[in-house]
Write a protein that holds these residues in place. Sequence first.
Motif, short mmCIF file in Angstrom:
data_model
loop_
_atom_site.label_atom_id
_atom_site.label_comp_id
_atom_site.label_asym_id
_atom_site.label_seq_id
_atom_site.Cartn_x
_atom_site.Cartn_y
_atom_site.Cartn_z
N LYS A 1 -37.44 43.93 -11.46
CA LYS A 1 -38.09 44.76 -10.34
C LYS A 1 -37.81 45.95 -10.50
N ILE A 2 -36.86 46.51 -11.29
CA ILE A 2 -36.51 47.93 -11.21
C ILE A 2 -37.24 48.44 -12.40
N LYS A 3 -37.83 49.68 -12.09
CA LYS A 3 -38.86 50.35 -12.96
C LYS A 3 -38.45 51.56 -13.29
N SER A 4 -37.38 51.98 -13.25
CA SER A 4 -37.08 53.61 -13.67
C SER A 4 -36.98 53.85 -15.13
N SER A 5 -37.57 54.88 -15.18
CA SER A 5 -37.79 55.32 -16.78
C SER A 5 -36.51 56.38 -17.14
N ASN A 6 -36.09 56.93 -16.14
CA ASN A 6 -35.16 58.05 -16.30
C ASN A 6 -33.72 57.55 -16.67
N PRO A 7 -33.05 57.59 -18.02
CA PRO A 7 -31.79 57.16 -18.30
C PRO A 7 -30.78 57.63 -17.53
N ASP A 8 -30.99 59.03 -17.01
CA ASP A 8 -29.99 59.74 -16.41
C ASP A 8 -29.95 59.60 -14.86
N ALA A 9 -31.17 58.86 -14.42
CA ALA A 9 -31.06 58.78 -12.84
C ALA A 9 -29.92 57.85 -12.36
N LEU B 1 -22.78 50.78 -13.45
CA LEU B 1 -24.08 51.42 -14.06
C LEU B 1 -23.78 52.90 -14.20
N TYR B 2 -22.97 53.54 -13.02
CA TYR B 2 -22.87 54.82 -12.91
C TYR B 2 -22.07 55.39 -14.29
N GLU B 3 -21.02 54.58 -14.59
CA GLU B 3 -20.21 54.97 -15.70
C GLU B 3 -20.83 54.83 -17.27
N ALA B 4 -21.99 54.13 -17.17
CA ALA B 4 -22.86 53.92 -18.34
C ALA B 4 -23.85 55.11 -18.33
N LEU B 5 -24.12 56.01 -17.46
CA LEU B 5 -25.06 56.99 -17.43
C LEU B 5 -24.64 58.26 -18.57
N PRO B 6 -25.65 58.68 -19.35
CA PRO B 6 -25.53 59.62 -20.39
C PRO B 6 -25.00 60.76 -19.56
N SER B 7 -25.28 61.33 -18.62
CA SER B 7 -24.92 62.51 -17.85
C SER B 7 -23.72 62.19 -16.94
N VAL B 8 -22.97 61.19 -17.09
CA VAL B 8 -21.77 60.95 -16.25
C VAL B 8 -20.82 62.00 -16.04
N GLN B 9 -20.69 62.68 -17.36
CA GLN B 9 -19.75 63.80 -17.33
C GLN B 9 -20.24 64.79 -16.38
N ARG B 10 -21.36 65.27 -16.72
CA ARG B 10 -21.94 66.32 -15.90
C ARG B 10 -21.84 65.93 -14.34
N TYR B 11 -22.07 64.75 -14.06
CA TYR B 11 -21.97 64.37 -12.71
C TYR B 11 -20.61 64.46 -12.11
N GLU B 12 -19.58 64.06 -13.01
CA GLU B 12 -18.25 64.36 -12.56
C GLU B 12 -17.80 65.74 -12.49
N GLU B 13 -18.46 66.46 -13.12
CA GLU B 13 -18.04 67.98 -12.96
C GLU B 13 -18.41 68.38 -11.23
N ILE B 14 -19.95 67.89 -10.96
CA ILE B 14 -20.22 68.21 -9.69
C ILE B 14 -19.39 67.76 -8.51
N PHE B 15 -18.98 66.16 -8.92
CA PHE B 15 -18.30 65.69 -7.55
C PHE B 15 -16.94 65.65 -7.47
#
Lengths: 173, 638
Positions: B233-241, B413-427
């Motif tokens: 059912k999940i149809k996201s195409s953005n790997p960084d979402a 799923l969060y930890e597997a995101l390609p941009s997790v490093q960037r998100y961790e900078e933000i949070f």
Amino acid sequence: MQIIGGLDKPTSGTVIVSGDKISHMSDRKLSNFRNRTIGFVFQFFYLQPFLKLEKNLEVAGMPMRTKHKRRLESVVKLAEATGLSERLKHYPKELSGGQLQRAAIARALLNNPKIILADEPTGNLDSKNGQSIIELFEQIRRDFNTTIIIVTHDPIVAGRADRIITLRDGQII
Amino acid sequence: MIRFTDALTLALTKLRTHKIRITITIIISSLLFGLLIAILLISEGGFQSLGNFSKEGYGNRFIVNAQPISRDISKVFDDTSVIARAKTIFKDNIAAKKLAAKNLGITYDESSEMQPTMSYSGDVNEVSLSWSAPSAVQAINEYFSTKPSNDLEALKQTSSKYSPTNLYTTTQKTPKSGAILFMKDGKENFTPDQEAAYKSNNYASLEVQLLTGAGLTVASPGLTNPFMLSKDKIKSSNPDAIPVIITSYAAEEILGLPSLENATPTEQLNRVKEIQSKAGSISFSICYRNSTSQQQINEAISVAKDIEKNKNNKDYQKPSLIYQLPAENSCAAAVVKSDTRSSEQKSYDAKLKTFNKQFNIEDTPDQQKIELTVVGIMPNLQSSSSRSLASSGILQAIVGSSSSYGIMVPSDLYEALPSVQRYEEIFAKTSGFMSPTNDVFYAEFKSAKTASSFITEQTCNDSETCEKDGKQFYLSPYGSNSIALDSAKSQFLTIFGIAIIVVIAIASVIMSGTLGRMVSDSRRETAVFRAIGFKRIDITSIYVTYILILSSLVAISSLIIGISAALIFDQIFWQDFTVQSLLIFGASDLTRQFHFFAINYLVMSWIIAAILGSGLISTILPLARNIRRNPIKDMRDE
């Protein structure tokens, strides 16, 4: 009469019926004695109002656990003997006084007892029916070889007996 | 003893006497037992349905929330060694800044720095640390860094003797600086009304949740799995979402579905179906801006207003550096519209930037448009007016199963995101010295009993003594009322058992009265039977058969009354409760139905036995009296 029938116990003395010392019997043995040796006929018939005549007659066979088929054969035979063949499928309320007393006698005969104890059997009947009941007793005595003890105030009934025992104020005279 | 068929024949004749009395006895007894049967069927149906729906969400799971206790800070503020350390940090910091400013050739005003201590009494010798001074905060943090922290390891040790099946963690993700804002319809609202958001009670709204700083909650898969949509059912195409689980209400908000005021159960069910079918394709954006970025946006807005206001004022001097708003859908930094600063000013600003960077003072805008994609739907946290139906209220109170978080992110799923490093900078991860971490922990147990024991024995009740007693967590049931529900189920059976005994007692008294009358009216008949040759046991068997027939009639009538009442109850309420359950449990299987009718054969057999038993109990006394009587006396009395 209650003492002879094993319904009551004497305050003193011994009661022996057909060789059985019934005054010393347990309740269980007395029940068996009443069922096999004695047939009761009451003044007020005491038939079950919600059972057909056929079933009413069968009731006497129930304590002996007689098989239903055998019981039914006896009932038919007794109904014939007492002139009630046509009334077997009727309820007591559909029978006349004479027929009710005949039914009570038939019920008393079901276990082929040695003695029938009849308490004022004609007391509740008109003279014609009373006469017919006495004739029925005579026929039973003849056909079934049964001793019939009748308690009565009626000298005509008493006059038909082989032996009369007169009681006055509780004393045999 | 006479044959059973003969006893039955004679017993049946008794049913034809005392018809009114027998009918009343049957009706009253049947109503009593019928009510019991109805309650049993309804409650069994309810419990079974709850059990069925409990397979959704957190139902049927026994999870305990472990909130680390706050640090005891009462003495730290007056601790002379910590005060001394704060003063040293303060001094060193000022000395370093002075030197750096001197080297860079910029001015530095040390009076702008917040003093580490303050005096409440006015006496300079009675000072305590200042809550908000950075040097004081640093000293306190250094002090606590040597103390043990109440983390997952601590929970593991505390809970080990209760053998938890799993331990989980949730981490609140809020920006280190600035805020994250919901981009409604993909657009940024540059002037959000924060005050209005705080006043709003609609916490389910994504806009409000983010505006009020709820942020995202990264949670262990064990906590997020019950709400996940199936992968197809999940149809996201953005790997960084960032994959998120949101409430049904939030999904309605994004899909632009109108609120269902006074909707029928069918309409509500259709809404659930619509949300479930579309949830997998929902994605939305949030805009992160640090404080500097927000400040530049605010400056752009206020300067634009000033210019507009002073457009006819010849004396008005525009600022040398003017920003303008970026595109609404870009979440970009404010754009420099005009820069009329002198070269000296620019040079000075550049030096200041170097100085700020050296001392970790934020002065560079940072922003990021973050896409979130929906991978799960949670039940609503709070009923809206359209859902304040009785059934909803009842169900929510009994079985409300919810994460209690607005936006959840599965940690795997969060930890597997390609941009997790960037998100961790933000949070941010830590949130000050009172609570060293934003993390909350959970322990799951096999049974309600173990979970309850764990809470009772290990929770911190008195915050003043907990640290001393080694109780490091505030413990409470989490996610659903399954712990309370489990104990309610067993308590129900106990109460029901008592109710059965009470009803048996009442029914026995009623039946005993009827039978007593029946027996006393049949004395002559009993005497005749005895004269014919019936034994006492034969008479007993007739009456026992009679009471069994009577009890069977009561049992049959009770079953008819109980089953009919339960079916009628079910017919009235099943649809509403089904819809409310689908909503409250956030059920993914929409074919589930809530029914108030189910047969517990074991308990039902007990009730039938109880009916027959109460009949037999009621025969004991009248029969014992009757068979001991002298038949001759009864005949004479007649």
